[in-house]
Write a protein that holds these residues in place. Structure first.
Motif, mmCIF file in Angstrom:
data_model
loop_
_atom_site.group_PDB
_atom_site.id
_atom_site.type_symbol
_atom_site.label_atom_id
_atom_site.label_comp_id
_atom_site.label_asym_id
_atom_site.label_seq_id
_atom_site.Cartn_x
_atom_site.Cartn_y
_atom_site.Cartn_z
ATOM 1 N N ALA A 1 29.717 57.179 27.659
ATOM 2 C CA ALA A 1 28.614 57.827 28.369
ATOM 3 C C ALA A 1 27.545 56.818 28.778
ATOM 4 O O ALA A 1 27.023 56.868 29.900
ATOM 5 C CB ALA A 1 28.007 58.923 27.499
ATOM 6 N N ALA A 2 27.221 55.899 27.893
ATOM 7 C CA ALA A 2 26.199 54.896 28.199
ATOM 8 C C ALA A 2 26.630 54.013 29.365
ATOM 9 O O ALA A 2 25.836 53.703 30.264
ATOM 10 C CB ALA A 2 25.921 54.046 26.962
ATOM 11 N N HIS A 3 27.894 53.617 29.368
ATOM 12 C CA HIS A 3 28.375 52.745 30.441
ATOM 13 C C HIS A 3 28.502 53.499 31.759
ATOM 14 O O HIS A 3 28.246 52.927 32.828
ATOM 15 C CB HIS A 3 29.712 52.108 30.035
ATOM 16 C CG HIS A 3 29.632 51.320 28.761
ATOM 17 N ND1 HIS A 3 28.554 50.511 28.459
ATOM 18 C CD2 HIS A 3 30.479 51.233 27.701
ATOM 19 C CE1 HIS A 3 28.748 49.954 27.263
ATOM 20 N NE2 HIS A 3 29.904 50.382 26.791
ATOM 21 N N LYS A 4 28.864 54.783 31.708
ATOM 22 C CA LYS A 4 28.908 55.572 32.934
ATOM 23 C C LYS A 4 27.494 55.802 33.489
ATOM 24 O O LYS A 4 27.296 55.862 34.702
ATOM 25 C CB LYS A 4 29.597 56.911 32.683
ATOM 26 C CG LYS A 4 31.110 56.819 32.565
ATOM 27 C CD LYS A 4 31.776 56.384 33.865
ATOM 28 C CE LYS A 4 33.288 56.521 33.806
ATOM 29 N NZ LYS A 4 33.951 56.075 35.055
ATOM 30 N N ALA A 5 26.515 55.937 32.606
ATOM 31 C CA ALA A 5 25.131 56.041 33.067
ATOM 32 C C ALA A 5 24.723 54.778 33.815
ATOM 33 O O ALA A 5 24.035 54.838 34.853
ATOM 34 C CB ALA A 5 24.201 56.295 31.882
ATOM 35 N N ALA A 6 25.146 53.643 33.317
ATOM 36 C CA ALA A 6 24.857 52.380 33.991
ATOM 37 C C ALA A 6 25.564 52.301 35.341
ATOM 38 O O ALA A 6 25.015 51.764 36.313
ATOM 39 C CB ALA A 6 25.279 51.212 33.102
ATOM 40 N N VAL A 7 26.766 52.852 35.433
ATOM 41 C CA VAL A 7 27.489 52.895 36.703
ATOM 42 C C VAL A 7 26.704 53.694 37.735
ATOM 43 O O VAL A 7 26.604 53.295 38.902
ATOM 44 C CB VAL A 7 28.894 53.509 36.488
ATOM 45 C CG1 VAL A 7 29.516 53.933 37.823
ATOM 46 C CG2 VAL A 7 29.807 52.516 35.784
ATOM 47 N N ILE A 8 26.140 54.813 37.316
ATOM 48 C CA ILE A 8 25.359 55.640 38.232
ATOM 49 C C ILE A 8 24.130 54.876 38.727
ATOM 50 O O ILE A 8 23.811 54.875 39.923
ATOM 51 C CB ILE A 8 24.954 56.955 37.546
ATOM 52 C CG1 ILE A 8 26.191 57.844 37.357
ATOM 53 C CG2 ILE A 8 23.876 57.688 38.346
ATOM 54 C CD1 ILE A 8 25.951 59.070 36.498
ATOM 55 N N ASN A 9 23.439 54.186 37.823
ATOM 56 C CA ASN A 9 22.264 53.405 38.220
ATOM 57 C C ASN A 9 22.664 52.275 39.160
ATOM 58 O O ASN A 9 21.969 52.019 40.167
ATOM 59 C CB ASN A 9 21.572 52.849 36.978
ATOM 60 C CG ASN A 9 20.261 52.171 37.313
ATOM 61 O OD1 ASN A 9 20.244 51.029 37.745
ATOM 62 N ND2 ASN A 9 19.165 52.883 37.118
ATOM 63 N N LEU A 10 23.768 51.602 38.867
ATOM 64 C CA LEU A 10 24.242 50.522 39.727
ATOM 65 C C LEU A 10 24.561 51.055 41.119
ATOM 66 O O LEU A 10 24.230 50.419 42.131
ATOM 67 C CB LEU A 10 25.473 49.866 39.107
ATOM 68 C CG LEU A 10 26.112 48.717 39.888
ATOM 69 C CD1 LEU A 10 25.135 47.558 40.052
ATOM 70 C CD2 LEU A 10 27.396 48.246 39.189
ATOM 71 N N THR A 11 25.183 52.210 41.183
ATOM 72 C CA THR A 11 25.500 52.845 42.464
ATOM 73 C C THR A 11 24.239 53.051 43.292
ATOM 74 O O THR A 11 24.195 52.719 44.487
ATOM 75 C CB THR A 11 26.188 54.199 42.221
ATOM 76 O OG1 THR A 11 27.454 53.988 41.591
ATOM 77 C CG2 THR A 11 26.380 54.969 43.518
ATOM 78 N N GLN A 12 23.211 53.590 42.678
ATOM 79 C CA GLN A 12 21.976 53.871 43.404
ATOM 80 C C GLN A 12 21.264 52.590 43.822
ATOM 81 O O GLN A 12 20.673 52.518 44.905
ATOM 82 C CB GLN A 12 21.078 54.745 42.527
ATOM 83 C CG GLN A 12 21.681 56.123 42.266
ATOM 84 C CD GLN A 12 20.981 56.891 41.150
ATOM 85 O OE1 GLN A 12 20.412 56.293 40.241
ATOM 86 N NE2 GLN A 12 21.033 58.212 41.206
ATOM 87 N N THR A 13 21.333 51.567 42.995
ATOM 88 C CA THR A 13 20.701 50.286 43.333
ATOM 89 C C THR A 13 21.393 49.622 44.510
ATOM 90 O O THR A 13 20.738 49.124 45.440
ATOM 91 C CB THR A 13 20.724 49.355 42.113
ATOM 92 O OG1 THR A 13 20.011 49.960 41.033
ATOM 93 C CG2 THR A 13 20.093 48.016 42.443
ATOM 94 N N VAL A 14 22.728 49.604 44.497
ATOM 95 C CA VAL A 14 23.476 49.004 45.607
ATOM 96 C C VAL A 14 23.182 49.751 46.901
ATOM 97 O O VAL A 14 23.019 49.134 47.964
ATOM 98 C CB VAL A 14 24.991 48.998 45.296
ATOM 99 C CG1 VAL A 14 25.797 48.580 46.525
ATOM 100 C CG2 VAL A 14 25.286 48.062 44.130
ATOM 101 N N ALA A 15 23.106 51.065 46.825
ATOM 102 C CA ALA A 15 22.795 51.849 48.027
ATOM 103 C C ALA A 15 21.458 51.427 48.632
ATOM 104 O O ALA A 15 21.328 51.316 49.863
ATOM 105 C CB ALA A 15 22.779 53.337 47.684
ATOM 106 N N MET A 16 20.464 51.189 47.796
ATOM 107 C CA MET A 16 19.148 50.778 48.287
ATOM 108 C C MET A 16 19.174 49.354 48.831
ATOM 109 O O MET A 16 18.614 49.078 49.898
ATOM 110 C CB MET A 16 18.118 50.876 47.160
ATOM 111 C CG MET A 16 17.752 52.289 46.784
ATOM 112 S SD MET A 16 16.307 52.348 45.681
ATOM 113 C CE MET A 16 16.943 51.483 44.250
ATOM 114 N N GLU A 17 19.809 48.465 48.110
ATOM 115 C CA GLU A 17 19.759 47.043 48.459
ATOM 116 C C GLU A 17 20.537 46.706 49.728
ATOM 117 O O GLU A 17 20.175 45.767 50.444
ATOM 118 C CB GLU A 17 20.284 46.201 47.299
ATOM 119 C CG GLU A 17 19.370 46.185 46.086
ATOM 120 C CD GLU A 17 19.869 45.280 44.978
ATOM 121 O OE1 GLU A 17 19.063 44.910 44.110
ATOM 122 O OE2 GLU A 17 21.078 44.936 44.966
#
Length: 255
Positions: A157-173
């Motif tokens: 769960a912790a690593h999937k939460a990080a995947v979600i954050n990474l997804t949103q960051t890449v979308a912005m960047e």
């Protein structure tokens, strides 16, 4: 199918079974040319054979997504074969059950490498090619466990939460470079490993499915349809989004 992925080159990890296999078959039916990866060559070979039998274009480059060198090889194979990379679907993952206090360092790191590091490696390897060609679509299989936690799956769960954050960051960047990055959180899905696990639980798959928003299990094909939409130009305005596909609304301690 309407061929909305015609002319596009796609890479899918974990393509030998479950959601990854269903997505590969859907992408092929939509016209995409595929480079598929899996840890077990016999599984990806079956997916490739089924796609080719239907007149599709697919090859397999197998290996361990926890290794950066392999992920670069996989991405490179698509670019070498097709001259471009339009779609990356990060799907490969696995989990080890156990309450947080019982998780070993080895289990934590192993899940991190497969669940999170592999997604980072894939995105990092894909970005230069997508930037160079003026855009692309990245779709990652996340998990509802990464939104609200999951009993007995703390590391996953912790690593999937990080995947979600990474997804949103890449979308912005990378929006200005024409790159879209999204994730899907499938609810309880009737894959072979899930059904085997549920076979020993009270109520089985039917009872477990009631914890999902639609009160039933999803099929891999249904999840693949959501992924195909996100990957396609039909979702041209969608980026940084986590699509909750029949999201599981209840996470409780197993009886």
């Amino acid at each position: 199918m309407d061929g909305r992925l015609a002319g596009k080159a796609a890479v899918i990890t974990g393509a030998g079974s479950g959601i990854g296999r269903a997505t590969a078959l859907r992408f092929a039916a939509e016209g995409a040319a595929l480079v598929l990866g899996d840890l077990r060559p016999e599984r990806s070979a079956r997916t490739v054979a089924d796609i080719r039998a239907q007149g599709g274009d697919a090859v397999a480059v197998d290996g361990d997504v926890a290794e950066d060198a392999y992920v670069r090889e996989l991405i490179g194979a698509a670019v070498e074969r097709h001259g471009r990379l339009d779609i990356l679907h990060n799907n490969a993952a696995f989990s080890i059950s156990g309450r947080v206090g019982d998780i070993t360092d080895e289990d934590w790191r192993t899940q991190q490498r497969v669940v999170l590091d592999s997604v980072f490696y894939g995105i990092r390897a894909a970005l230069p090619h997508m930037i160079g060609q003026g855009g692309g679509s990245i779709v990652t299989t996340a998990s509802g466990a990464g939104i609200g936690g999951e009993y007995g799956l703390g590391a996953y769960a912790a690593h999937k939460a990080a995947v979600i954050n990474l997804t949103q960051t890449v979308a912005m960047e990378y929006a200005e470079e024409g790159i879209r990055c999204n994730a899907v959180t499938p609810g309880p899905t009737a894959t072979e490993p899930m059904l085997r696990w549920l076979a020993d639980m009270p109520g089985g798959a039917e009872e477990f499915g009631r914890s999902a928003l639609l009160r039933r299990m999803s099929t891999p094909d249904e999840v693949a349809a959501v992924i195909a939409w996100l990957a396609s130009d039909d979702a041209a305005l969608v980026s940084g989004v986590v699509v909750q596909a029949n999201y599981r609304v209840a996470s409780r301690r197993p009886e």
